[in-house]
Design an enzyme around this catalytic site. Structure first.
Site, short mmCIF file in Angstrom:
data_model
loop_
_atom_site.label_atom_id
_atom_site.label_comp_id
_atom_site.label_asym_id
_atom_site.label_seq_id
_atom_site.Cartn_x
_atom_site.Cartn_y
_atom_site.Cartn_z
N GLU A 173 0.83 -1.21 0.00
CA GLU A 173 0.00 0.00 0.00
C GLU A 173 0.86 1.25 0.00
O GLU A 173 1.82 1.35 0.76
CB GLU A 173 -0.90 -0.03 1.24
N HIS A 174 0.51 2.16 -0.90
CA HIS A 174 1.22 3.43 -1.10
C HIS A 174 2.63 3.21 -1.66
O HIS A 174 3.45 4.12 -1.62
CB HIS A 174 1.24 4.27 0.19
N ALA A 181 -15.94 3.52 -1.79
CA ALA A 181 -15.63 2.49 -0.80
C ALA A 181 -14.17 2.06 -0.88
O ALA A 181 -13.74 1.16 -0.17
CB ALA A 181 -16.54 1.28 -1.01
N SER A 229 -13.91 2.11 -7.92
CA SER A 229 -14.99 2.30 -8.89
C SER A 229 -14.54 3.27 -9.98
O SER A 229 -14.95 3.14 -11.14
CB SER A 229 -16.25 2.82 -8.20
N ASP A 237 -4.44 0.88 -9.45
CA ASP A 237 -5.87 0.60 -9.62
C ASP A 237 -6.23 0.37 -11.09
O ASP A 237 -6.93 -0.58 -11.44
CB ASP A 237 -6.72 1.75 -9.07
C1 GLA Z 1 -5.19 4.76 -4.16
C2 GLA Z 1 -4.42 5.10 -5.43
C3 GLA Z 1 -3.40 4.02 -5.77
C4 GLA Z 1 -2.53 3.67 -4.57
C5 GLA Z 1 -3.39 3.43 -3.34
C6 GLA Z 1 -2.56 3.22 -2.10
O1 GLA Z 1 -5.99 3.63 -4.39
O2 GLA Z 1 -5.30 5.25 -6.51
O3 GLA Z 1 -2.61 4.44 -6.87
O4 GLA Z 1 -1.56 4.67 -4.34
O5 GLA Z 1 -4.28 4.50 -3.10
O6 GLA Z 1 -1.82 2.07 -2.20
#
Ligand code: GLA
Length: 370
Positions: free
Chosen positions: A13-14, A102, A106, A151
């Protein structure tokens, strides 16, 4: 007819905007687009969910950042054209069962599905990485969110029955089999989205860049936090002021956890995978500080529950969902307990989804003439 799914990130994450590694799955919730070409350059879109239509002209750039769902569609259309994909006008109709707001992407599902539909009706077979990049560009330009590539990439390239280990620097993705015969991916929606999300996201990005600049003084080869090992980081952490140090510690350790997690999934060691997920959550909460009370409550409920192997917040944070690995024989009891205990602690009714790892964006077979 075309489709693109939402996603849930198992771990990593991140890390995407730090040139690092992520391990998401495409979920079995999606945006569907029915589309047909027009002879002119008008794009007319009807959203069944919104019960409203909107349109734009490919030859007349509209205002960006209107805060409308059309921003995602217009943004991806313009990003595709900028990449040399000449589009024609289209009539489109959208229907989505990815919950909005959420943290299940989406918006990526909307960008990728409409981007695919627009390019296909114009006669182009756009490669999926280009499609993902166009979706990301729509976020940067039309929506105004400085997101990474995760995403849109998983929505465009997800693989049924697999998680994807994505190298966000090279954009290479390795499918990792996800055996869900005994353990299910269970998503718990906190049903909150705190205001902070967007501004804090951009602050975290800036803090990571600051960390890179300082670390580069002693590690000249470093271009992004991806290039710093945990050992190197601990050696030089003293050079970094707080909170930059904590932010960088999260990224550096999260990259290591994500690579390890891909290995544990390949070996089918889901207990270890679960342990890494709990560690990831702790680091997101304490080092990166992107969790919130509601997400922490959901993870604590999971931790105390027999049959749950791991749990963590997923996505950008400050609300949204947790992702949980739950033994199938404990799934029903867990779903009931989460709803009751979360409601008791927060007064909010959560939503619980179970999802398989689904495939990425595609044309829907038999869509023609439906
Ligand atoms: C959001 C962003 C992704 C990613 C996440 C954290 O979903 O769209 O690019 O940085 O946060 O992992």
């Amino acid at each position: 007819m075309f489709r693109a799914p939402g996603r849930v990130n198992l771990i990593g994450e991140h890390t995407d905007y730090n040139d690092g590694f992520v391990l998401p799955i495409a979920i079995d919730r999606e945006t569907l687009v029915a589309a047909r070409a027009r002879a002119d350059r008008h794009v007319r879109v009807y959203s069944v969910n919104e019960g409203a239509g909107a349109e734009f002209d490919l030859d007349v750039p509209g205002p960006t950042r209107r805060g409308l769902w059309l921003d995602y569609v217009e943004g991806v259309a313009r990003a595709l054209e900028r990449r040399g994909v000449r589009l024609c006008g289209a009539d489109m109709s959208l229907l989505s069962d990815v919950p909005v707001g959420a943290g299940l992407s989406s918006s990526a599902a909307l960008e990728v599905s409409t981007g695919l539909a627009l390019s296909a009706v114009a006669g182009h077979d756009v490669d999926r990485v280009t499609l993902a990049l166009a979706g990301q560009e729509a976020e940067h330009t039309y929506v105004g969110a400085q997101v990474g590539i995760m995403d849109q990439f998983i929505s465009a390239l997800g693989r049924k029955g697999h998680a994807l280990l994505i190298d966000c620097r090279t954009l290479e993705a390795t499918p990792v089999p996800l055996d869900t015969s005994e353990v299910a991916v269970c998503i718990c929606d906190s049903r909150v989205k705190h205001e902070l999300a967007a501004s804090e996201y951009n602050t975290r990005r800036a803090e990571c860049e600051r960390g890179v600049a300082l670390l580069r003084e002693v590690l000249p080869g470093v271009k992004a936090l991806r290039d710093v090992s945990v050992t190197e980081f601990e050696q030089h952490a003293g050079r970094l002021p707080e909170p930059v140090r904590r932010r960088c510690r999260h990224i550096v350790t999260e990259n290591e956890r994500t690579l390890n997690a891909a290995g544990t999934l390949r070996r089918g060691d889901l207990d270890e995978m679960g342990r890494l997920m709990y560690l990831s959550h702790r680091s997101l909460r304490d080092n990166y500080e992107v969790s919130c009370t509601e997400l922490d409550v959901l993870v604590e409920i999971a931790k105390g529950f027999e049959g749950v192997l791991g749990a963590r917040m997923t996505g950008g944070g400050f609300g949204g969902c947790t992702v949980n690995l739950v033994r199938r024989d404990a799934l029903e009891a867990f779903s009931t307990a989460v709803v009751e205990r979360y409601r008791y602690s927060t007064g909010i009714e959560p939503a619980v989804y179970v999802s398989e790892a689904g495939g990425g964006a595609c044309e829907v077979e038999g869509g023609e003439g439906r």
